[in-house]
Design a protein around this motif. Structure first.
Motif, short mmCIF file in Angstrom:
data_model
loop_
_atom_site.label_atom_id
_atom_site.label_comp_id
_atom_site.label_asym_id
_atom_site.label_seq_id
_atom_site.Cartn_x
_atom_site.Cartn_y
_atom_site.Cartn_z
N THR A 251 1.42 3.44 2.37
CA THR A 251 0.40 3.27 3.65
C THR A 251 -0.59 4.10 3.67
OG1 THR A 251 2.50 2.66 5.04
CG2 THR A 251 0.50 3.41 6.03
N PHE B 251 6.84 3.09 1.65
CA PHE B 251 6.30 3.44 2.82
C PHE B 251 5.10 4.70 2.46
CE2 PHE B 251 6.17 4.76 7.10
CZ PHE B 251 5.72 6.17 7.23
N SER C 35 6.16 -0.97 6.00
CA SER C 35 7.29 -0.56 6.89
C SER C 35 8.58 -0.18 6.18
CB SER C 35 7.52 -1.57 7.95
OG SER C 35 8.16 -2.89 7.33
N ARG D 1 -7.39 5.36 -1.90
CA ARG D 1 -6.84 5.03 -0.59
C ARG D 1 -6.80 6.53 0.08
NH1 ARG D 1 -0.49 4.29 -2.77
NH2 ARG D 1 -0.11 6.47 -3.67
N GLN E 220 -6.75 -1.84 5.74
CA GLN E 220 -5.37 -1.16 5.99
C GLN E 220 -4.37 -1.77 5.26
OE1 GLN E 220 -4.84 1.60 8.13
NE2 GLN E 220 -2.83 1.53 7.15
N VAL E 221 -3.37 -1.08 4.58
CA VAL E 221 -2.08 -1.39 4.00
C VAL E 221 -1.11 -0.36 4.75
CG1 VAL E 221 -0.58 -1.60 2.17
CG2 VAL E 221 -3.03 -2.06 1.91
N THR E 222 -0.14 -1.49 5.41
CA THR E 222 1.17 -0.64 6.30
C THR E 222 2.17 -1.07 5.74
OG1 THR E 222 -0.42 -0.45 8.04
CG2 THR E 222 1.66 0.05 8.41
N ALA F 26 -4.59 8.16 3.05
CA ALA F 26 -3.80 8.30 4.12
C ALA F 26 -3.99 8.94 5.52
CB ALA F 26 -2.08 8.53 3.63
N LEU G 79 0.52 -5.73 6.96
CA LEU G 79 1.81 -5.26 7.09
C LEU G 79 2.82 -5.73 6.23
CD1 LEU G 79 3.75 -3.15 8.66
CD2 LEU G 79 3.97 -5.16 10.39
#
Length: 119
Positions: free
Chosen positions: A91, A88, A118, A38, A114-116, A40, A11
């Motif tokens: 993600t 963003f 914010s 990737r 996982q890449v999140t 999403a 994150l």
């Protein structure tokens, strides 16, 4: 049997950076091309970047050009994806993939990380 293991996801706030790693084993990678894809939520998997292991040629999706850098460490059989100025919309679950340079498609895939980002 080729195995790919990703790490480095997490994150991060928008504008931040992450570096993903993909450790490869079980193949002669001097004749391989490596890539990051990737996916999403609710979207199809998309190409992010690729590198030819022997020649070092790199390719990027337009959406990440100038922000992401793919690189390789031949001694460690590891491919990296340095991600800067994260947005963003970056993600996603990021996957490492490998193919022989003469193969038309990527045959080997990692489990994803996982890449999140914010906002």
């Amino acid at each position: 049997q080729v195995q790919l293991v990703e790490s480095g996801g997490g994150l991060v706030q928008a504008g931040g950076s992450l570096r993903l790693s993909c450790a490869a084993s079980g193949g002669i990678f001097s004749s391989y091309a490596m890539a990051w894809f990737r996916q999403a939520p609710g979207k199809e998997r998309e190409f992010v970047a690729s590198v030819s292991w022997s020649g070092g040629s790199t390719y990027y999706a337009d959406s990440v050009k100038g922000r992401f850098t793919i690189s390789e460490d031949n001694a460690k059989n590891t491919v990296y994806l340095q991600m800067n100025s994260l947005k963003f919309e970056d993600t996603a679950v990021y996957y490492c993939a490998a193919r022989s340079v003469i193969a038309p498609t990527y045959r080997y895939w990692g489990q994803g990380t996982q890449v999140t980002v914010s906002s």
